[in-house]
Design a protein around this motif. Structure first.
Motif, PDB file in Angstrom:
ATOM      1  N   UNK A 161       0.939  -1.091   0.016  1.00 25.47           N
ATOM      2  CA  UNK A 161       0.127  -0.018  -0.116  1.00 25.47           C
ATOM      3  C   UNK A 161       1.047   1.154   0.153  1.00 25.47           C
ATOM      4  N   UNK A 162       1.715   1.079   0.801  1.00 29.08           N
ATOM      5  CA  UNK A 162       2.762   2.395   0.797  1.00 29.08           C
ATOM      6  C   UNK A 162       3.399   2.692  -0.304  1.00 29.08           C
ATOM      7  N   UNK A 163       4.257   1.458  -0.932  1.00 28.63           N
ATOM      8  CA  UNK A 163       4.618   1.644  -2.398  1.00 28.63           C
ATOM      9  C   UNK A 163       3.745   2.227  -3.394  1.00 28.63           C
ATOM     10  N   UNK A 164       2.500   1.567  -3.447  1.00 26.99           N
ATOM     11  CA  UNK A 164       1.390   2.064  -4.261  1.00 26.99           C
ATOM     12  C   UNK A 164       1.221   3.627  -4.040  1.00 26.99           C
ATOM     13  N   UNK A 165       1.034   4.156  -2.934  1.00 25.92           N
ATOM     14  CA  UNK A 165       0.962   5.490  -2.518  1.00 25.92           C
ATOM     15  C   UNK A 165       1.947   6.434  -2.814  1.00 25.92           C
ATOM     16  N   UNK A 166       3.044   5.799  -3.018  1.00 24.59           N
ATOM     17  CA  UNK A 166       4.326   6.521  -3.198  1.00 24.59           C
ATOM     18  C   UNK A 166       4.761   6.490  -4.776  1.00 24.59           C
ATOM     19  N   UNK A 167       4.048   6.137  -5.630  1.00 25.72           N
ATOM     20  CA  UNK A 167       4.265   5.886  -6.901  1.00 25.72           C
ATOM     21  C   UNK A 167       4.824   7.061  -7.738  1.00 25.72           C
ATOM     22  N   UNK A 168       4.179   8.283  -7.404  1.00 25.34           N
ATOM     23  CA  UNK A 168       4.739   9.396  -7.973  1.00 25.34           C
ATOM     24  C   UNK A 168       6.000   9.842  -7.300  1.00 25.34           C
ATOM     25  N   UNK A 169       6.390   9.467  -6.117  1.00 26.96           N
ATOM     26  CA  UNK A 169       7.599   9.578  -5.568  1.00 26.96           C
ATOM     27  C   UNK A 169       8.558   8.772  -6.006  1.00 26.96           C
ATOM     28  N   UNK A 170       8.241   7.649  -6.382  1.00 22.65           N
ATOM     29  CA  UNK A 170       9.266   6.817  -7.207  1.00 22.65           C
ATOM     30  C   UNK A 170       9.707   7.269  -8.484  1.00 22.65           C
ATOM     31  N   UNK A 171       8.949   7.771  -9.066  1.00 19.62           N
ATOM     32  CA  UNK A 171       9.229   8.597 -10.431  1.00 19.62           C
ATOM     33  C   UNK A 171      10.375   9.715 -10.094  1.00 19.62           C
ATOM     34  N   UNK A 172       9.951  10.419  -9.127  1.00 26.21           N
ATOM     35  CA  UNK A 172      10.821  11.672  -8.772  1.00 26.21           C
ATOM     36  C   UNK A 172      12.212  11.182  -8.519  1.00 26.21           C
ATOM     37  N   UNK A 173      12.138   9.955  -7.760  1.00 24.59           N
ATOM     38  CA  UNK A 173      13.428   9.414  -7.094  1.00 24.59           C
ATOM     39  C   UNK A 173      14.251   9.135  -8.085  1.00 24.59           C
ATOM     40  N   UNK A 174      13.602   8.387  -9.127  1.00 26.89           N
ATOM     41  CA  UNK A 174      14.638   7.841 -10.401  1.00 26.89           C
ATOM     42  C   UNK A 174      15.129   8.970 -11.472  1.00 26.89           C
ATOM     43  N   UNK A 175      14.162  10.208 -11.286  1.00 25.97           N
ATOM     44  CA  UNK A 175      14.575  11.208 -11.855  1.00 25.97           C
ATOM     45  C   UNK A 175      15.560  12.197 -11.243  1.00 25.97           C
ATOM     46  N   UNK A 176      15.662  11.866  -9.941  1.00 24.48           N
ATOM     47  CA  UNK A 176      16.637  12.763  -9.193  1.00 24.48           C
ATOM     48  C   UNK A 176      16.102  14.102  -8.760  1.00 24.48           C
ATOM     49  N   UNK A 177      14.789  14.210  -8.801  1.00 28.23           N
ATOM     50  CA  UNK A 177      13.903  15.318  -8.482  1.00 28.23           C
ATOM     51  C   UNK A 177      13.067  15.189  -7.145  1.00 28.23           C
ATOM     52  N   UNK A 178      13.352  14.255  -6.300  1.00 24.41           N
ATOM     53  CA  UNK A 178      12.515  14.121  -5.133  1.00 24.41           C
ATOM     54  C   UNK A 178      12.797  14.961  -4.183  1.00 24.41           C
ATOM     55  N   UNK A 179      11.997  15.413  -3.382  1.00 26.58           N
ATOM     56  CA  UNK A 179      11.983  16.550  -2.322  1.00 26.58           C
ATOM     57  C   UNK A 179      12.849  15.843  -1.228  1.00 26.58           C
ATOM     58  N   UNK A 180      13.888  16.532  -0.685  1.00 24.42           N
ATOM     59  CA  UNK A 180      14.809  16.231   0.393  1.00 24.42           C
ATOM     60  C   UNK A 180      14.647  17.260   1.739  1.00 24.42           C
ATOM     61  N   UNK A 181      14.736  16.590   2.643  1.00 26.26           N
ATOM     62  CA  UNK A 181      14.818  17.142   4.203  1.00 26.26           C
ATOM     63  C   UNK A 181      16.245  17.972   4.431  1.00 26.26           C
ATOM     64  N   UNK A 182      16.097  18.712   5.058  1.00 23.35           N
ATOM     65  CA  UNK A 182      17.429  19.823   5.164  1.00 23.35           C
ATOM     66  C   UNK A 182      18.282  19.345   6.108  1.00 23.35           C
ATOM     67  N   UNK A 183      18.569  18.002   6.132  1.00 24.63           N
ATOM     68  CA  UNK A 183      19.644  17.337   7.183  1.00 24.63           C
ATOM     69  C   UNK A 183      19.672  15.834   6.641  1.00 24.63           C
ATOM     70  N   UNK A 184      20.914  15.093   6.941  1.00 27.21           N
ATOM     71  CA  UNK A 184      21.434  13.886   6.493  1.00 27.21           C
ATOM     72  C   UNK A 184      22.264  14.014   5.576  1.00 27.21           C
ATOM     73  N   UNK A 185      22.901  12.657   5.315  1.00 30.94           N
ATOM     74  CA  UNK A 185      24.066  12.687   4.294  1.00 30.94           C
ATOM     75  C   UNK A 185      23.910  13.257   3.080  1.00 30.94           C
ATOM     76  N   UNK A 186      22.305  13.230   2.538  1.00 36.66           N
ATOM     77  CA  UNK A 186      21.998  13.517   1.098  1.00 36.66           C
ATOM     78  C   UNK A 186      21.005  14.468   0.939  1.00 36.66           C
ATOM     79  N   UNK A 187      21.324  15.381   2.247  1.00 35.21           N
ATOM     80  CA  UNK A 187      20.415  16.661   2.194  1.00 35.21           C
ATOM     81  C   UNK A 187      20.096  17.650   1.342  1.00 35.21           C
ATOM     82  N   UNK A 188      19.335  18.392   0.874  1.00 35.32           N
ATOM     83  CA  UNK A 188      19.212  19.345   0.084  1.00 35.32           C
ATOM     84  C   UNK A 188      20.094  20.718   0.141  1.00 35.32           C
ATOM     85  N   UNK A 189      20.691  20.870  -0.900  1.00 30.78           N
ATOM     86  CA  UNK A 189      21.661  21.924  -0.848  1.00 30.78           C
ATOM     87  C   UNK A 189      21.110  23.404  -1.311  1.00 30.78           C
TER      88      UNK A 189
END
Length: 207
Positions: free
Chosen positions: A179-207
């Motif tokens: 269910x969670x994967x289905x609800x995140x289907x749009x996010x999966x596309x953005x992750x593949x395209x490198x355009x997914x939203x990021x939080x301002x912390x962590x090793x891969x945080x948004x710049x």
């Protein structure tokens, strides 16, 4: 009685915390901003940290309360069914035109009611993934898969966290993961395209 419990659990899950808090305190309908979802992540994005924390707690607690309803009503129904009803309510809320969130926080609340130690374990996995990826969506999906697998192996390698194997828990975890994967289907596309939203912390945080 069981039908009443499931209905109450669904109604609890349907409480659109983000929508109500946004309209009451910020004069904003978060359905019209960001991703359009009513859940915790979009609340953080649209209304800020304070509102996001309140909605996170509310969504977790409504999952916990809904899951606990069979115990409160002394029903023999497995408590996880109450959690499932709440998850469905959160995702398709009757109080918000059936447009809801992605069920991550409410699913966590279900685990909290089922086993507090397992909830801490699952939350720790999510936090670690978030610190590594800086993406809530990806962390949610990874944690969902790991938690599902853990329901099978933990009773044998770490029984302190999960003392015994429960096929209902595994089945529910697997269904929620899908269910969670289905609800995140749009996010999966953005992750593949490198355009997914990021939080301002962590090793891969948004710049």
């Amino acid at each position: 009685m069981n039908i009443i419990i499931l209905l109450l659990a669904y109604l609890l899950g349907s409480i659109p915390s983000g929508v109500w808090i946004g309209k009451l305190f910020y004069q904003k309908d978060i359905c019209n901003y960001g991703s359009g979802n009513t859940g915790t992540t979009n609340t953080f994005r649209v209304l800020g940290k304070k509102a996001g924390i309140v909605v996170l707690l509310a969504d977790v607690l409504k999952g916990t309360l809904a899951t606990s309803l069979p115990l409160l009503f002394h029903s023999d129904m497995p408590i996880l069914w109450g959690g499932i009803a709440a998850i469905i309510g959160h995702t398709f809320p009757i109080f918000a035109k059936f447009k809801g969130g992605k069920a991550v926080a409410t699913s966590a609340g279900m685990l909290l009611a089922y086993s507090p130690l397992f909830f801490v374990y699952a939350a720790s996995i999510f936090v670690i993934c978030l610190l590594i990826t800086s993406m809530v969506s990806l962390s949610s999906m990874i944690a969902a898969v790991v938690v599902t697998i853990s329901t099978i192996i933990l009773p044998y390698i770490w029984p302190t966290i999960l003392p015994e194997f429960n096929w209902v828990l595994t089945l529910v975890a697997a269904a929620v993961s899908c269910f969670i994967f289905y609800r995140h289907k749009d996010n999966i596309v953005r992750i593949k395209n490198g355009t997914e939203n990021k939080v301002p912390f962590g090793l891969n945080k948004k710049k």
